[in-house]
Design a protein around this motif. Structure first.
Motif, PDB file in Angstrom:
ATOM      1  N   UNK A  72       0.867  -1.180   0.000  1.00 19.04           N
ATOM      2  CA  UNK A  72       0.000   0.000   0.000  1.00 19.04           C
ATOM      3  C   UNK A  72       0.903   1.228   0.000  1.00 19.04           C
ATOM      4  N   UNK A  73       0.817   2.001  -1.054  1.00 18.12           N
ATOM      5  CA  UNK A  73       1.695   3.163  -1.088  1.00 18.12           C
ATOM      6  C   UNK A  73       1.088   4.328  -0.306  1.00 18.12           C
ATOM      7  N   UNK A  74       1.852   5.369  -0.214  1.00 10.88           N
ATOM      8  CA  UNK A  74       1.458   6.498   0.622  1.00 10.88           C
ATOM      9  C   UNK A  74       0.146   7.124   0.185  1.00 10.88           C
ATOM     10  N   UNK A  75      -0.036   7.224  -1.122  1.00 10.78           N
ATOM     11  CA  UNK A  75      -1.268   7.841  -1.623  1.00 10.78           C
ATOM     12  C   UNK A  75      -2.480   7.029  -1.182  1.00 10.78           C
ATOM     13  N   UNK A  76      -2.368   5.717  -1.379  1.00 14.00           N
ATOM     14  CA  UNK A  76      -3.489   4.847  -1.066  1.00 14.00           C
ATOM     15  C   UNK A  76      -3.789   4.899   0.430  1.00 14.00           C
TER      16      UNK A  76
ATOM     17  N   UNK B  75     -12.904  17.435  20.293  1.00 11.75           N
ATOM     18  CA  UNK B  75     -12.700  17.064  18.889  1.00 11.75           C
ATOM     19  C   UNK B  75     -13.985  17.274  18.126  1.00 11.75           C
ATOM     20  N   UNK B  76     -13.950  18.186  17.227  1.00 10.78           N
ATOM     21  CA  UNK B  76     -15.140  18.374  16.412  1.00 10.78           C
ATOM     22  C   UNK B  76     -14.927  17.818  15.018  1.00 10.78           C
ATOM     23  N   UNK B  77     -13.699  17.651  14.696  1.00 11.73           N
ATOM     24  CA  UNK B  77     -13.421  17.115  13.366  1.00 11.73           C
ATOM     25  C   UNK B  77     -12.075  16.418  13.375  1.00 11.73           C
ATOM     26  N   UNK B  78     -12.032  15.289  12.705  1.00 12.66           N
ATOM     27  CA  UNK B  78     -10.761  14.579  12.591  1.00 12.66           C
ATOM     28  C   UNK B  78     -10.093  14.970  11.295  1.00 12.66           C
ATOM     29  N   UNK B  79      -8.885  15.443  11.415  1.00 11.06           N
ATOM     30  CA  UNK B  79      -8.083  15.633  10.207  1.00 11.06           C
ATOM     31  C   UNK B  79      -6.624  15.672  10.620  1.00 11.06           C
ATOM     32  N   UNK B  80      -6.000  14.536  10.465  1.00  5.21           N
ATOM     33  CA  UNK B  80      -4.592  14.493  10.856  1.00  5.21           C
ATOM     34  C   UNK B  80      -3.764  15.002   9.663  1.00  5.21           C
ATOM     35  N   UNK B  81      -2.906  15.955   9.895  1.00  3.20           N
ATOM     36  CA  UNK B  81      -2.085  16.430   8.780  1.00  3.20           C
ATOM     37  C   UNK B  81      -1.169  15.310   8.279  1.00  3.20           C
ATOM     38  N   UNK B  82      -1.250  15.051   7.020  1.00  6.10           N
ATOM     39  CA  UNK B  82      -0.372  14.023   6.453  1.00  6.10           C
ATOM     40  C   UNK B  82       0.587  14.696   5.473  1.00  6.10           C
ATOM     41  N   UNK B  83       1.843  14.485   5.726  1.00  5.60           N
ATOM     42  CA  UNK B  83       2.858  15.076   4.848  1.00  5.60           C
ATOM     43  C   UNK B  83       3.574  13.968   4.109  1.00  5.60           C
ATOM     44  N   UNK B  84       3.654  14.150   2.824  1.00  2.56           N
ATOM     45  CA  UNK B  84       4.326  13.120   2.031  1.00  2.56           C
ATOM     46  C   UNK B  84       5.833  13.288   2.173  1.00  2.56           C
TER      47      UNK B  84
ATOM     48  N   UNK C  99       3.030  18.650  -5.924  1.00  3.44           N
ATOM     49  CA  UNK C  99       2.175  19.018  -4.825  1.00  3.44           C
ATOM     50  C   UNK C  99       0.738  18.596  -5.107  1.00  3.44           C
ATOM     51  N   UNK C 100       0.311  18.805  -6.357  1.00  2.21           N
ATOM     52  CA  UNK C 100      -1.090  18.508  -6.700  1.00  2.21           C
ATOM     53  C   UNK C 100      -1.417  17.033  -6.453  1.00  2.21           C
ATOM     54  N   UNK C 101      -0.457  16.218  -6.841  1.00  2.24           N
ATOM     55  CA  UNK C 101      -0.679  14.785  -6.687  1.00  2.24           C
ATOM     56  C   UNK C 101      -0.926  14.440  -5.225  1.00  2.24           C
ATOM     57  N   UNK C 102      -0.136  15.074  -4.376  1.00  2.00           N
ATOM     58  CA  UNK C 102      -0.278  14.833  -2.950  1.00  2.00           C
ATOM     59  C   UNK C 102      -1.621  15.345  -2.474  1.00  2.00           C
ATOM     60  N   UNK C 103      -1.968  16.546  -2.945  1.00  2.00           N
ATOM     61  CA  UNK C 103      -3.214  17.161  -2.484  1.00  2.00           C
ATOM     62  C   UNK C 103      -4.406  16.335  -2.948  1.00  2.00           C
ATOM     63  N   UNK C 104      -4.279  15.775  -4.138  1.00  2.00           N
ATOM     64  CA  UNK C 104      -5.410  15.045  -4.710  1.00  2.00           C
ATOM     65  C   UNK C 104      -5.859  13.897  -3.817  1.00  2.00           C
ATOM     66  N   UNK C 105      -4.923  13.238  -3.224  1.00  2.00           N
ATOM     67  CA  UNK C 105      -5.308  12.102  -2.413  1.00  2.00           C
ATOM     68  C   UNK C 105      -5.473  12.491  -0.949  1.00  2.00           C
ATOM     69  N   UNK C 106      -5.436  13.774  -0.679  1.00  2.00           N
ATOM     70  CA  UNK C 106      -5.776  14.214   0.671  1.00  2.00           C
ATOM     71  C   UNK C 106      -4.600  14.541   1.547  1.00  2.00           C
ATOM     72  N   UNK C 107      -3.430  14.643   0.962  1.00  3.14           N
ATOM     73  CA  UNK C 107      -2.273  15.011   1.772  1.00  3.14           C
ATOM     74  C   UNK C 107      -2.221  16.520   1.948  1.00  3.14           C
ATOM     75  N   UNK C 108      -1.479  16.932   2.950  1.00  2.00           N
ATOM     76  CA  UNK C 108      -1.455  18.357   3.245  1.00  2.00           C
ATOM     77  C   UNK C 108      -0.185  19.038   2.770  1.00  2.00           C
TER      78      UNK C 108
END
Lengths: 156, 945
Positions: free
Chosen positions: B860-864, B892-901, B911-920
């Motif tokens: 499972x790669x990082x994007x997945x 906690x009102x919302x879960x969003x863990x910052x994920x950095x590739x 950057x776009x590729x990272x953003x597309x799959x939800x990375x920050x």
């Protein structure tokens, strides 16, 4: 006398490092690695490099096994191994090993068996050289630590 | 072609009609003559035979025929020959008195019968007594004529006298009236004589044709075609020349059914190549050729354009590809150069750690300085490449523009002091305290511009101003109007001034920054700030403000010929520039890119030897509730201890005074102007002596500009001032000298004059000003000195300290290194060796504040992994919304863990590729402190936890 020995050993270490840098065996990442070493983890570099050696030997073994397989070599798997190798070698700053990995990967992408074999040999050679030199470095460091009696963090 | 054929047809028609016309005319004339001869025959038979004795003799006949000759224009003459049989010959000869002769004028030999001419017209009198039967043609004619009883014609032959070609017409004359259907024998029996006439066809036709127009054009041949195989020519050349291609035949009926005649007409000349036809044909041809050529040209042009277009397109694609490749190459190469350069620098650092003598140390330090310069250049190139590849994104964090300007000034203060140039910054009060934008990039632009200004300025000043663009515009418009109204007298004043009303008194390139304008800007500002204490966003566009920043210098200026390539990378004014001043010339192009990224424009006005003024605009957002956020931002707080203090500023130069006032105002100090020390002391005296009540606050300090002090009669007045001081007047304000540079003698003098230890060196900066004032006023330092050292890695410490961070990497070595780096910043690090393990660890609820994720991992790669984590979080967030799940305290009102590739490849893993799959965001691998800090700061700074 003891202090002088430590200084000389330190100079030797610096010389060796300079040589390795000059030869392109190591790059600045290795210095970064050294900077990460401090009182809280006094053997950080050694630990990382040891892991690197262990992983690398495993990878080299696997690569050789894949390539010597009489059947058509599994290039896909080879690339995964090589990516691993590239990642770890760039993390420790083993520049020449990394560069050979890049060439190796290019060869395997083209399913160039002869090229792969050549690259593997080169990689093994580079790896052995690096290992020897780093061992030498660690030995020097050990001697220096013993000579100095105290451990200082190596500052770049 | 059509025309030619048309012409041919017309020609043929003309030929036909003229031929027919000729034939008819000839025929008519002929028949008229024939009729007349017929009439003569009847006349002869009537008056010679039916009358007895005969009424006609030779004389009568000759006269009659001569007088009626006009009736027979075709006949050269007529004659009557009597039929004489041999038995009657003697009697006849006796009666006539001559013997019958043959055509050869010899007495005729014995024949069966004779036909001697008895009557003849005078024109043919030579044939009298000649036996017509002796001539072969005449004989045939006579025989045929008397048998048929009709006019007969001979075949053409040469006439006796004229030797012209001619035919002879013969009519029989009968003794009795014959019945209409008499047989040939009866006719022969009844024949008594013959009337004949010679047609001189040649001259006659000639005459006839002469009466017609165009006789030259048309060639006429008349043939006797009785014998169809052998055409006998009657008229015309035997071997006709002329245009053989076209001929017309017309039948001629001369009244003799036995003889057939034919007229053939030809054109004398070949088809008179008709000029009109020729020219029109030629014109048509030319037009055709032209049209063809035009068409051909058009088609060729279209093809060519199309080809060019394709070629251009291809070139464009290639150029674009090349551009992208170039940028990527630059980025990669810069990156690749940076790595060994860091090695070099590291090794130089190591080298400097060792025992070196001073020369070696100098060498090593020089090498290190050069290396640093190279790294800086490479970073700039990398910046440019990133900008070009569209990979540079701007941050949006709150920052204080004023402190950035102070920082930049402090960076260049050493250099400017060395040169003795004045360096000052002024920020309009209308500019909000806290702006949101990219402080680093903003600073980069200003640093570049100021750096250039400092580099190229040897004397005078460098002045940085920040205003609101809208405001500047309106004021400038107002000023332009005012100027127009006020007219010329002011111009004179300005022209006569030797000192310019700029910061340092030197003339600047852009007159707009002189005091006249500046005054207006400030005046307006004061008016505004009176009206409303705080800056109020104007209009509906309250979110963004457009700043106008100008950097004015009085340096060498930019040569006119170089002005249009100032913003081109690696272009310098001329080669001597780089020789004299150094630099690569890439800075301005980067600044331009950055300004454009900020939605602004950069331009400049420069006059050689006078200086340059660079002006740029930038669109930034402003913080809404500025006061509350200001404290949170890690900005240097301005000491507030000076609030409400009062100062008198002595400065002859209004612009400079305004700058000083600006800095003092920032400290909360109320400032009064005085143009000279005298005035200041005057004001002071007034207050001291006569107790000018009302605004009762006594000034706490007097700030004196060095120029004003020097010019004021060598410090005489300050001596008076010292007297007061010595008199024990403790409430006297502190006197502070402001100077750009000060020599030792000057400083001694200053000390003597009472400015002991109270010289503030320019450029003015709030922190420095505050520190100096604190010292002077004895307020004591409120902040530990070491605090400023706390920047750098300490900041990272605070940033990541105590944070729980998950590092996901399948590579053990990488994992270890990454973990160590983060640990060093004080974070608690946990590791996972695969995407799946990360998913397990990140299953909700979890304690992690951030996650660093390797992209290339098996299984499972990082994007997945990121996608799945985000999916998980979304589900949970839904539940929170619907209150299915609550967490302790409802924090906690919302879960969003910052994920950095984490990626080894800066360029490819965009950057776009990272953003597309939800990375920050992403950090490059191996970790670099700066890079890591930048990436992490986005989450932990703007989102205080």
């Amino acid at each position: 006398m003891l202090g002088f020995g430590a200084d000389r050993l330190r100079a030797d270490m610096n010389r060796l490092l300079a040589l390795l840098f000059h030869q392109g065996v190591l790059d600045e990442q290795f210095l970064q690695l050294q900077q990460l070493q401090d009182e809280t983890s006094p053997n950080f570099v050694f630990e990382v490099v040891t892991i690197f050696f262990r992983e690398s030997e495993k990878l080299l073994r696997n690569l050789r096994g894949l390539l010597l397989d009489r059947e058509l070599s599994d290039y896909k798997k080879m690339e995964i191994h090589l990516n691993q190798f590239m990642g770890s070698s760039s993390s420790v700053g083993a520049k020449r090993v990394r560069n050979v990995c890049v060439a190796f990967r290019a060869a395997s992408e083209q399913s160039n068996r002869a090229g792969c074999l050549r690259a593997l040999e080169l990689l093994e050679h580079e790896y052995c050289y690096l290992k020897n030199k780093l061992h030498e470095l660690f030995q020097l460091e050990q001697q220096r630590v013993m000579a100095a009696g105290v451990r200082y963090p190596i500052q770049g | 072609m059509h025309l030619t054929t048309d012409n041919m047809v017309r020609r043929k028609e003309v030929l036909e009609s003229s031929c027919e016309q000729r034939a008819r005319m000839l025929q008519d004339q002929f028949s008229v003559s024939v009729n007349h001869v017929h009439a003569l025959a009847i006349l002869v038979s009537t008056f010679h035979y039916y009358k007895n004795p005969s009424a006609i003799d030779q004389e009568t006949f000759a006269e009659y025929t001569a007088r009626t000759a006009f009736e027979r224009p075709l006949l050269s003459g007529v004659a009557y020959a009597q039929r004489v049989v041999h038995s009657e010959r003697e009697k006849f000869e006796k009666q006539q008195g001559w013997t019958i002769k043959t055509m050869e004028k010899e007495p005729s030999p014995v024949r069966d019968e004779y036909a001697p001419v008895i009557f003849s017209q005078e024109t043919v009198s030579h044939i009298e007594s000649l036996d017509m039967m002796s001539g072969e043609e005449d004989r045939e004619n006579i025989l045929r004529a008397r048998a048929t009883g009709k006019a007969v014609l001979t075949r053409p032959f040469s006439l006796l006298k004229s030797h012209h070609l001619g035919v002879v017409l013969t009519f029989p004359v009968y003794r009795t009236n014959l019945p209409p259907h008499a047989t040939a024998e009866e006719r022969i029996e009844a024949t008594t004589g013959y009337l004949g006439g010679a047609f001189d066809v040649e001259s006659l036709v000639e005459n006839l044709l002469g009466q017609l127009a165009g006789k030259q054009a048309i060639l006429v041949n008349v043939y006797d075609v009785t014998n169809s195989s052998d055409h006998l020519i009657m008229y015309g050349p035997r071997y006709p020349d002329g245009d053989m291609s076209l001929a017309h035949e017309s039948k001629l009926d001369f009244g003799d059914p036995f003889r057939k005649h034919l007229m053939i007409c030809r054109y004398h000349q070949k088809a008179p190549t008709s000029w009109t036809a020729l020219t029109t044909a030629f014109l048509w041809f030319v037009i055709g050729v032209l049209v063809g050529y035009i068409f051909y040209g058009a088609v060729m042009h279209i093809l060519k354009v199309e080809d060019d277009f394709h070629e251009m397109q291809e070139l464009k694609v290639r150029a674009e590809a090349a551009d992208v490749a170039k940028s990527q190459f630059l980025a990669t190469v810069s990156h690749e150069i940076r790595t060994p350069m860091n090695g070099v620098l590291g090794m130089l650092g190591l080298l400097l750690d060792t025992d070196l003598d001073s020369t070696q140390r100098d060498y090593a330090q020089t090498a290190q300085a050069c290396g640093n310069a190279l790294i800086a250049l490479i970073n700039e190139v990398l910046d440019r490449a990133k900008i070009e590849a569209g990979k540079l994104e701007l941050e949006a964090v709150p920052f204080d523009l004023r402190s950035i300007l102070d920082d930049v000034l402090s960076l260049f203060s050493g250099k400017s002091r060395q040169k003795g140039t004045e360096l000052a910054a002024f920020v309009s009060d209308k500019v909000p305290k806290v702006l949101i934008g990219d402080p680093g990039r903003f600073r980069q632009i200003i640093t570049n511009l100021v750096g250039n200004a400092v580099k190229f300025t040897e004397q005078g000043h460098i002045f940085v101003q920040v205003h609101l663009a809208e405001h500047t515009k309106s004021v400038m418009a107002a000023k332009a109007n005012a100027c127009l109204k006020r007219g010329s007298d002011e111009v004179e004043v300005i022209a006569s001034q030797t000192q310019f009303n700029t910061l340092s008194g030197f003339q600047a390139a852009d007159d707009q920054n002189s005091w006249e304008n500046f005054k207006l800007l400030i005046a307006d500002e004061e008016f505004c700030s009176d009206a409303s204490d705080n800056w109020i966003p104007t209009g509906e566009d309250s979110e963004s403000v457009t700043l106008m920043v100008s950097v004015e210098d009085t340096g060498i200026g930019i040569p006119f010929q170089a002005q249009d390539r100032v913003f081109m990378p690696f272009m310098q004014a001329d080669s001597s520039t780089s020789r004299n001043y150094g630099g690569t010339g890439i800075g301005l192009s980067i600044s331009k890119c950055l300004v454009e990224l900020m939605g602004g424009k950069i331009n400049f006005i420069s006059r050689p030897k006078l200086g340059s003024t660079f002006t740029f605009t930038a669109v930034l957002r402003c913080q809404k509730n500025a006061s509350s956020d200001l404290k949170k931002s890690p900005l240097e707080a301005i000491p507030t201890g000076f609030n409400g203090m009062k100062a008198i500023l002595v400065d002859g130069k209004p612009v400079r005074a305004a700058v000083t006032k600006y800095h003092l105002k920032r400290l909360g100090i109320i400032v009064e102007d005085a143009s000279s020390i005298k005035m200041a002391i005057g004001a002071l005296c007034g207050q001291n002596g006569h107790l000018r009540s009302g605004n009762g606050k006594r000034p706490d300090m007097i700030l004196v500009e060095k120029d004003s002090w020097i010019s004021s009669e060598d410090g005489v007045l300050p001596i008076r001032f010292i007297d007061w001081k010595q008199n024990g007047c403790m409430l006297l304000p502190k006197v502070i000298l402001l100077a750009t540079s000060i020599s030792t003698t000057e400083s001694d003098k200053a000390k003597a004059a009472g400015f002991a230890n109270t010289v503030i060196m320019k450029p003015l900066r709030v922190s420095m000003l505050a520190a100096c004032l604190q010292e002077v006023l004895g307020m004591g330092k409120r902040r530990p000195q070491g605090k400023e050292m706390m920047k750098g890695s300490a900041l990272h410490h605070s940033l990541l300290h105590g944070k729980n961070i998950l590092v996901v990497d399948d590579n053990m070595v990488n994992r270890k290194v990454a973990a160590r780096v983060l640990e060093k910043f004080g974070a608690n690090v946990e590791c996972a060796d695969s995407g799946k393990a990360a998913l397990m660890l990140l299953s909700l609820p979890h304690k992690f504040d951030a996650c660093f994720m390797d992209i290339q991992m098996p299984e499972m790669d990082g994007f997945e992994a990121t996608r799945q984590i985000r999916l998980m979080e979304r589900k949970e967030n839904e539940k929170i919304k619907t209150r299915e799940v609550t967490y302790e305290g409802g924090s906690k009102t919302e879960w969003h863990v910052p994920i950095l590739a984490m990626t080894a490849d800066v360029i490819h893993a965009t950057y776009e590729e990272c953003v597309k799959c939800g990375m920050d965001g992403y950090v490059s691998k191996p970790f670099e402190e700066e890079n890591l800090y930048q990436a992490v700061s986005k989450f932990f700074e703007s989102k205080p936890i």
